[in-house]
Design an enzyme around this catalytic site. Structure first.
Site, PDB file in Angstrom:
ATOM      1  N   ASN A  98       5.116 -11.078   9.018  1.00 35.96           N
ATOM      2  CA  ASN A  98       3.839 -11.013   9.756  1.00 35.96           C
ATOM      3  C   ASN A  98       3.950 -11.615  11.150  1.00 35.96           C
ATOM      4  OD1 ASN A  98       0.839 -10.522   9.771  1.00 35.96           O
ATOM      5  ND2 ASN A  98       0.882 -12.723  10.193  1.00 35.96           N
ATOM      6  N   CYS A 147      -5.742  -2.329  13.236  1.00 37.86           N
ATOM      7  CA  CYS A 147      -7.140  -2.489  12.807  1.00 37.86           C
ATOM      8  C   CYS A 147      -8.097  -1.900  13.832  1.00 37.86           C
ATOM      9  CB  CYS A 147      -7.450  -3.957  12.522  1.00 37.86           C
ATOM     10  SG  CYS A 147      -6.583  -4.539  11.041  1.00 37.86           S
ATOM     11  N   ASP A 181       0.219  -4.394  14.554  1.00 39.00           N
ATOM     12  CA  ASP A 181      -0.417  -3.920  13.318  1.00 39.00           C
ATOM     13  C   ASP A 181      -1.805  -4.551  13.152  1.00 39.00           C
ATOM     14  OD1 ASP A 181      -1.157  -4.442  10.497  1.00 39.00           O
ATOM     15  OD2 ASP A 181       0.779  -3.651   9.891  1.00 39.00           O
ATOM     16  N   ASN A 182      -1.845  -5.892  13.157  1.00 40.67           N
ATOM     17  CA  ASN A 182      -3.120  -6.572  12.877  1.00 40.67           C
ATOM     18  C   ASN A 182      -4.158  -6.261  13.952  1.00 40.67           C
ATOM     19  OD1 ASN A 182      -0.974  -7.647  11.409  1.00 40.67           O
ATOM     20  ND2 ASN A 182      -1.902  -9.651  11.208  1.00 40.67           N
ATOM     21  N   ASP A 210       3.359  -7.593   0.025  1.00 41.32           N
ATOM     22  CA  ASP A 210       2.251  -7.540   0.982  1.00 41.32           C
ATOM     23  C   ASP A 210       1.068  -8.253   0.332  1.00 41.32           C
ATOM     24  OD1 ASP A 210       0.243  -6.975   2.773  1.00 41.32           O
ATOM     25  OD2 ASP A 210       0.585  -4.815   2.852  1.00 41.32           O
ATOM     26  N   GLU A 260       4.716  -9.267   4.252  1.00 40.59           N
ATOM     27  CA  GLU A 260       4.112  -8.453   5.299  1.00 40.59           C
ATOM     28  C   GLU A 260       2.910  -9.086   5.998  1.00 40.59           C
ATOM     29  OE1 GLU A 260       4.982  -5.468   6.420  1.00 40.59           O
ATOM     30  OE2 GLU A 260       3.202  -4.392   7.039  1.00 40.59           O
ATOM     31  N   GLN A 315      10.345  -5.069   8.628  1.00 39.26           N
ATOM     32  CA  GLN A 315      10.640  -5.224   7.190  1.00 39.26           C
ATOM     33  C   GLN A 315      12.102  -4.870   6.904  1.00 39.26           C
ATOM     34  OE1 GLN A 315       9.399  -6.509   4.611  1.00 39.26           O
ATOM     35  NE2 GLN A 315       7.182  -6.633   4.879  1.00 39.26           N
ATOM     36  N   SER A 363       5.803  -2.487  12.226  1.00 45.16           N
ATOM     37  CA  SER A 363       5.781  -3.440  11.105  1.00 45.16           C
ATOM     38  C   SER A 363       6.984  -3.209  10.184  1.00 45.16           C
ATOM     39  CB  SER A 363       4.516  -3.256  10.268  1.00 45.16           C
ATOM     40  OG  SER A 363       3.384  -3.234  11.091  1.00 45.16           O
ATOM     41  N   HIS A 400       0.810  -1.222   0.000  1.00 44.18           N
ATOM     42  CA  HIS A 400       0.000   0.000   0.000  1.00 44.18           C
ATOM     43  C   HIS A 400       0.850   1.282   0.000  1.00 44.18           C
ATOM     44  CE1 HIS A 400      -3.146  -2.837   1.029  1.00 44.18           C
ATOM     45  NE2 HIS A 400      -2.489  -3.201   2.103  1.00 44.18           N
ATOM     46  N   SER A 421      -5.686   1.557  -2.410  1.00 46.82           N
ATOM     47  CA  SER A 421      -5.013   1.964  -1.171  1.00 46.82           C
ATOM     48  C   SER A 421      -3.978   3.065  -1.314  1.00 46.82           C
ATOM     49  CB  SER A 421      -4.369   0.737  -0.520  1.00 46.82           C
ATOM     50  OG  SER A 421      -3.392   0.191  -1.373  1.00 46.82           O
ATOM     51  N   LYS A 439       4.845  -7.308  14.802  1.00 48.53           N
ATOM     52  CA  LYS A 439       4.025  -7.030  13.625  1.00 48.53           C
ATOM     53  C   LYS A 439       2.592  -7.499  13.904  1.00 48.53           C
ATOM     54  CE  LYS A 439       2.077  -6.975   9.509  1.00 48.53           C
ATOM     55  NZ  LYS A 439       0.702  -7.441   9.281  1.00 48.53           N
ATOM     56  N   HIS A 448      -7.227  -9.272   3.641  1.00 52.56           N
ATOM     57  CA  HIS A 448      -6.355  -8.761   2.575  1.00 52.56           C
ATOM     58  C   HIS A 448      -7.007  -8.736   1.195  1.00 52.56           C
ATOM     59  CE1 HIS A 448      -2.558  -7.443   0.946  1.00 52.56           C
ATOM     60  NE2 HIS A 448      -2.822  -8.216  -0.094  1.00 52.56           N
ATOM     61  N   SER A 483       1.512  -0.278  -5.349  1.00 52.74           N
ATOM     62  CA  SER A 483       0.594  -0.586  -4.253  1.00 52.74           C
ATOM     63  C   SER A 483       0.132  -2.032  -4.398  1.00 52.74           C
ATOM     64  CB  SER A 483      -0.612   0.342  -4.334  1.00 52.74           C
ATOM     65  OG  SER A 483      -0.966   0.776  -3.053  1.00 52.74           O
ATOM     66  N   HIS A 521      -3.571   2.017   8.773  1.00 50.59           N
ATOM     67  CA  HIS A 521      -3.085   2.149  10.153  1.00 50.59           C
ATOM     68  C   HIS A 521      -2.253   3.424  10.302  1.00 50.59           C
ATOM     69  CE1 HIS A 521      -4.432  -1.857  10.124  1.00 50.59           C
ATOM     70  NE2 HIS A 521      -3.300  -2.515  10.185  1.00 50.59           N
TER      71      HIS A 521
HETATM   72  P1  NAD Z   1      -5.795 -14.834  11.654  1.00 55.39           P
HETATM   73  O1  NAD Z   1      -5.454 -16.145  11.061  1.00 55.39           O
HETATM   74  O2  NAD Z   1      -5.175 -14.415  12.947  1.00 55.39           O
HETATM   75  O3  NAD Z   1      -7.375 -14.712  11.833  1.00 55.39           O
HETATM   76  C1  NAD Z   1      -8.317 -15.117  10.904  1.00 55.39           C
HETATM   77  C2  NAD Z   1      -9.428 -15.832  11.687  1.00 55.39           C
HETATM   78  O4  NAD Z   1     -10.510 -16.111  10.799  1.00 55.39           O
HETATM   79  C3  NAD Z   1      -8.957 -17.158  12.276  1.00 55.39           C
HETATM   80  O5  NAD Z   1      -9.154 -17.171  13.670  1.00 55.39           O
HETATM   81  C4  NAD Z   1      -9.822 -18.195  11.578  1.00 55.39           C
HETATM   82  O6  NAD Z   1     -10.163 -19.284  12.406  1.00 55.39           O
HETATM   83  C5  NAD Z   1     -11.043 -17.365  11.182  1.00 55.39           C
HETATM   84  N1  NAD Z   1     -11.794 -17.932  10.072  1.00 55.39           N
HETATM   85  C6  NAD Z   1     -11.352 -18.580   8.962  1.00 55.39           C
HETATM   86  N2  NAD Z   1     -12.379 -18.969   8.190  1.00 55.39           N
HETATM   87  C7  NAD Z   1     -13.507 -18.548   8.815  1.00 55.39           C
HETATM   88  C8  NAD Z   1     -14.897 -18.661   8.508  1.00 55.39           C
HETATM   89  N3  NAD Z   1     -15.320 -19.290   7.421  1.00 55.39           N
HETATM   90  N4  NAD Z   1     -15.778 -18.085   9.355  1.00 55.39           N
HETATM   91  C9  NAD Z   1     -15.362 -17.447  10.490  1.00 55.39           C
HETATM   92  N5  NAD Z   1     -14.053 -17.343  10.837  1.00 55.39           N
HETATM   93  C10 NAD Z   1     -13.146 -17.875  10.001  1.00 55.39           C
HETATM   94  O7  NAD Z   1      -5.459 -13.754  10.525  1.00 55.39           O
HETATM   95  P2  NAD Z   1      -5.326 -12.166  10.760  1.00 55.39           P
HETATM   96  O8  NAD Z   1      -3.912 -11.845  11.038  1.00 55.39           O
HETATM   97  O9  NAD Z   1      -6.383 -11.744  11.686  1.00 55.39           O
HETATM   98  O10 NAD Z   1      -5.621 -11.641   9.272  1.00 55.39           O
HETATM   99  C11 NAD Z   1      -6.905 -11.720   8.692  1.00 55.39           C
HETATM  100  C12 NAD Z   1      -6.856 -11.092   7.303  1.00 55.39           C
HETATM  101  O11 NAD Z   1      -6.573  -9.699   7.427  1.00 55.39           O
HETATM  102  C13 NAD Z   1      -5.756 -11.625   6.405  1.00 55.39           C
HETATM  103  O12 NAD Z   1      -6.186 -11.610   5.080  1.00 55.39           O
HETATM  104  C14 NAD Z   1      -4.634 -10.620   6.577  1.00 55.39           C
HETATM  105  O13 NAD Z   1      -3.714 -10.672   5.528  1.00 55.39           O
HETATM  106  C15 NAD Z   1      -5.431  -9.348   6.651  1.00 55.39           C
HETATM  107  N6  NAD Z   1      -4.813  -8.172   7.300  1.00 55.39           N
HETATM  108  C16 NAD Z   1      -5.365  -6.980   6.947  1.00 55.39           C
HETATM  109  C17 NAD Z   1      -4.878  -5.826   7.523  1.00 55.39           C
HETATM  110  C18 NAD Z   1      -5.457  -4.513   7.115  1.00 55.39           C
HETATM  111  O14 NAD Z   1      -4.870  -3.477   7.433  1.00 55.39           O
HETATM  112  N7  NAD Z   1      -6.589  -4.485   6.436  1.00 55.39           N
HETATM  113  C19 NAD Z   1      -3.856  -5.875   8.468  1.00 55.39           C
HETATM  114  C20 NAD Z   1      -3.346  -7.116   8.828  1.00 55.39           C
HETATM  115  C21 NAD Z   1      -3.838  -8.274   8.242  1.00 55.39           C
HETATM  116  N1  ADE Z   2      -1.475  -1.607   6.149  1.00 56.39           N
HETATM  117  C1  ADE Z   2      -2.390  -1.121   6.994  1.00 56.39           C
HETATM  118  N2  ADE Z   2      -2.248   0.208   7.145  1.00 56.39           N
HETATM  119  C2  ADE Z   2      -1.210   0.585   6.357  1.00 56.39           C
HETATM  120  C3  ADE Z   2      -0.597   1.830   6.103  1.00 56.39           C
HETATM  121  N3  ADE Z   2      -1.000   2.956   6.686  1.00 56.39           N
HETATM  122  N4  ADE Z   2       0.433   1.824   5.237  1.00 56.39           N
HETATM  123  C4  ADE Z   2       0.842   0.671   4.650  1.00 56.39           C
HETATM  124  N5  ADE Z   2       0.303  -0.521   4.867  1.00 56.39           N
HETATM  125  C5  ADE Z   2      -0.722  -0.573   5.718  1.00 56.39           C
END
Ligand code: NAD
Ligand code: ADE
Length: 488
Positions: A231, A245, A240-241, A140, A206, A416, A412, A62, A90, A236, A351, A85, A404
């Site tokens: 990750n 979030c 971050d997660n 990522d 990532e 890296q 994070s 991103h 993003s 991280k 993701h 990106s 974030h």
């Molecule tokens: P995680 O593995 O810790 O959590 C995912 C959870 O979803 C697990 O507990 C799993 O059991 C559950 N799950 C799987 N299938 C399911 C279903 N059918 N119904 C209900 N629950 C179900 O993973 P995470 O670190 O929490 O990451 C989740 C997603 O978010 C990933 O795709 C990751 O890459 C992404 N992510 C996004 C951001 C962001 O900024 N948007 C940041 C970090 C990670």
């Molecule tokens: N993932 C979640 N937030 C982000 C940010 N601000 N920059 C890059 N990657 C990210």
């Protein structure tokens, strides 16, 4: 004062939305630097030694302000950086412009890319003007890695059989676009991907979903380089997660809809790291939060935090806001959306965009899409009820908001930088890496990332006494403080 034209700008070897946004981007980069002490310490420690001198580093992550500070840290440490990106929505255009204007990276990214442009930008970010590729990749979600691997496969098949990639079995937009893109690119230059893979030694990944892809490839012996799982550094995924979030999930929903969250019923699908942070954020707004889970441990954790653990079908008719956070596919189906309340908000923070059944929604007979504003649409079913879909099902915190905040991303991204350093210097992580294998950074580096961020928060870390260290079985008073299996 406007800076002189940078080398990147004069080369024309970049593509951003509007270069005149550089000034705004630069001001925000300067503010972010203060909030990113880990990255700034990397510049102080390694800026003179330049451990990345002569190295070509490509990033697919991103293109935000925070990523800008990462790019400029890699550059300050000697790298020649190209960037794109990892999501069509993003990019922060002012961030992209500021990097190009300063000449600190060749950026190919803008907000609202078409899926084909997305792959074109990814290819440009890993192709230097002489046709060579990166020495290492910051990925990522794994798309840059996948482009190179699928590109090589497609070239070899074309050479052997004359056949081009076939997108007829692809389901999701980005996947269809990738195969269409390769279909165009391979006949143009049948050596491109093999040439750009020649220098590549490793990938630092990532996110959870990208890491899952790496382990799958490695198990199939289809991953020829070194993989570093960033990750699963504690600093991280447990920051971050979770906390990232916790900040950016509500932010995304509010910027898109401005709805009052207090009192509303919210369903978080998946109670892993991202789900935990997201559920906490909505709880803090005094929403009534329910969770879906498949994993009994995570379900029990949710219960212990006071969340009701339910099945989608039990609550779908009464929920106001649905957020998927699983990293899995087809979590919110069109059959669920069919039964939702009028104007239920539906978003994804995982993701990829396959957590919400957008294909099913598009194919629903008689459905109408009403665009409210960029990245916010109301899909109206023939019975007149609508659902509000955020960022077309793509990650809502970066599609509808700015992701974030800097302090979390500093954790994070310091991981890296350390992961990239460990690819080039085996003594840095203390492990000799082998091709085809995936590694996490050692505990002492993870602890160091945390240590670098404590002073900014005014934290006073207690010093262990030597007798205490030996009583609890540690090697020394400076850590590592926990065994690898400790879960925090
Ligand atoms: P995680 O593995 O810790 O959590 C995912 C959870 O979803 C697990 O507990 C799993 O059991 C559950 N799950 C799987 N299938 C399911 C279903 N059918 N119904 C209900 N629950 C179900 O993973 P995470 O670190 O929490 O990451 C989740 C997603 O978010 C990933 O795709 C990751 O890459 C992404 N992510 C996004 C951001 C962001 O900024 N948007 C940041 C970090 C990670
Ligand atoms: N993932 C979640 N937030 C982000 C940010 N601000 N920059 C890059 N990657 C990210």
């Amino acid at each position: 004062m406007e800076p002189a034209q940078s080398k990147v700008e004069s080369s024309g070897d970049y593509k951003v939305a509007d270069l005149s946004l550089w000034d705004w981007g630069r001001k925000e980069l300067e503010i972010a630097e203060v909030e990113m002490p880990g990255l700034m310490e990397c510049r102080t420690r390694y800026g003179e030694k330049k451990p990345f001198a002569g190295k070509q580093i490509s990033g697919s992550l991103h293109m935000t302000i925070q990523t800008g500070v990462l790019i400029e840290t890699l550059t300050a440490m000697g790298a020649d950086v190209r960037w794109c990106s990892c999501n069509i929505y993003s990019t922060q255009d002012h961030a992209a412009s500021a990097i190009v204007k300063a000449g600190t990276g060749n950026v190919f990214a803008w907000k609202n890319l078409s899926p084909l442009d997305y792959w074109e930008c990814t290819l440009k970010a890993c192709t230097w003007p002489d046709g060579s590729g990166p020495d290492s990749i910051v990925d990522d979600g794994g798309d840059m890695t996948m482009l190179i691997l699928e590109g090589i496969k497609a070239e070899e098949k074309y050479e052997a059989t004359g056949e081009l990639p076939d997108d007829s079995k692809c389901v999701y937009d980005d996947e269809i676009a990738l195969f269409q893109f390769l279909k165009m690119k391979v006949p143009e230059n049948t050596q491109r991907f093999r040439k750009l893979a020649k220098r590549l030694i490793g990938i630092t990944e990532e996110t959870t979903t990208g890491v899952a892809r790496l382990y799958q490839l490695s198990a199939l012996n289809e991953f020829p380089w070194i993989g570093i799982n960033v990750n699963d550094s504690v600093t991280k995924s447990k920051f971050d997660n979770v906390y990232g979030c916790r900040h950016s999930s509500v932010d995304g929903v509010l910027r898109a809809t401005d709805v009052l969250i207090s009192g509303k019923k919210v369903l978080i699908c998946g109670y892993g790291d991202v789900g935990k942070g997201t559920a906490q954020a909505f709880k803090a707004q005094n929403a009534q939060v329910c969770v879906t889970e498949v994993d009994p441990i995570c379900a029990l954790q949710a219960c212990m935090e006071g969340f009701r653990v339910v099945r989608m079908e039990t609550v779908q008719h009464e929920i106001d806001i649905f957020i998927s956070a699983t990293g899995n596919k087809e979590i919110i189906k069109v059959a669920n959306m069919e039964k939702m309340k009028n104007n239920a908000i539906v978003g994804n923070i995982g993701h990829f965009d396959n957590e919400i059944d957008m294909n099913g929604l598009k194919a629903y007979p008689g459905i109408q899409k009403v665009n409210i504003k960029p990245q916010t649409d109301r899909w109206v079913f023939p019975d007149g009820h609508g659902v509000i879909i955020l960022a077309e099902g793509r990650l809502l915190n970066l599609g509808c908001a700015t992701g974030h905040p800097s302090f979390v991303m500093s954790n994070s991204f310091t991981n890296q930088v350390m992961a990239q350093m460990s690819l080039y210097d085996p003594t840095f992580a203390g492990t000799k890496y082998e091709n085809g294998q995936i590694y996490v950074l050692p505990k002492h580096l993870d602890e160091e990332v945390a240590r670098l961020h404590l002073p900014a928060l005014g934290a006073e870390l207690t010093e262990l006494e030597p007798e205490q260290a030996s009583y609890i079985g540690l090697d020394g008073v400076r850590g590592p403080f926990k065994k690898g299996e400790y879960r925090y």
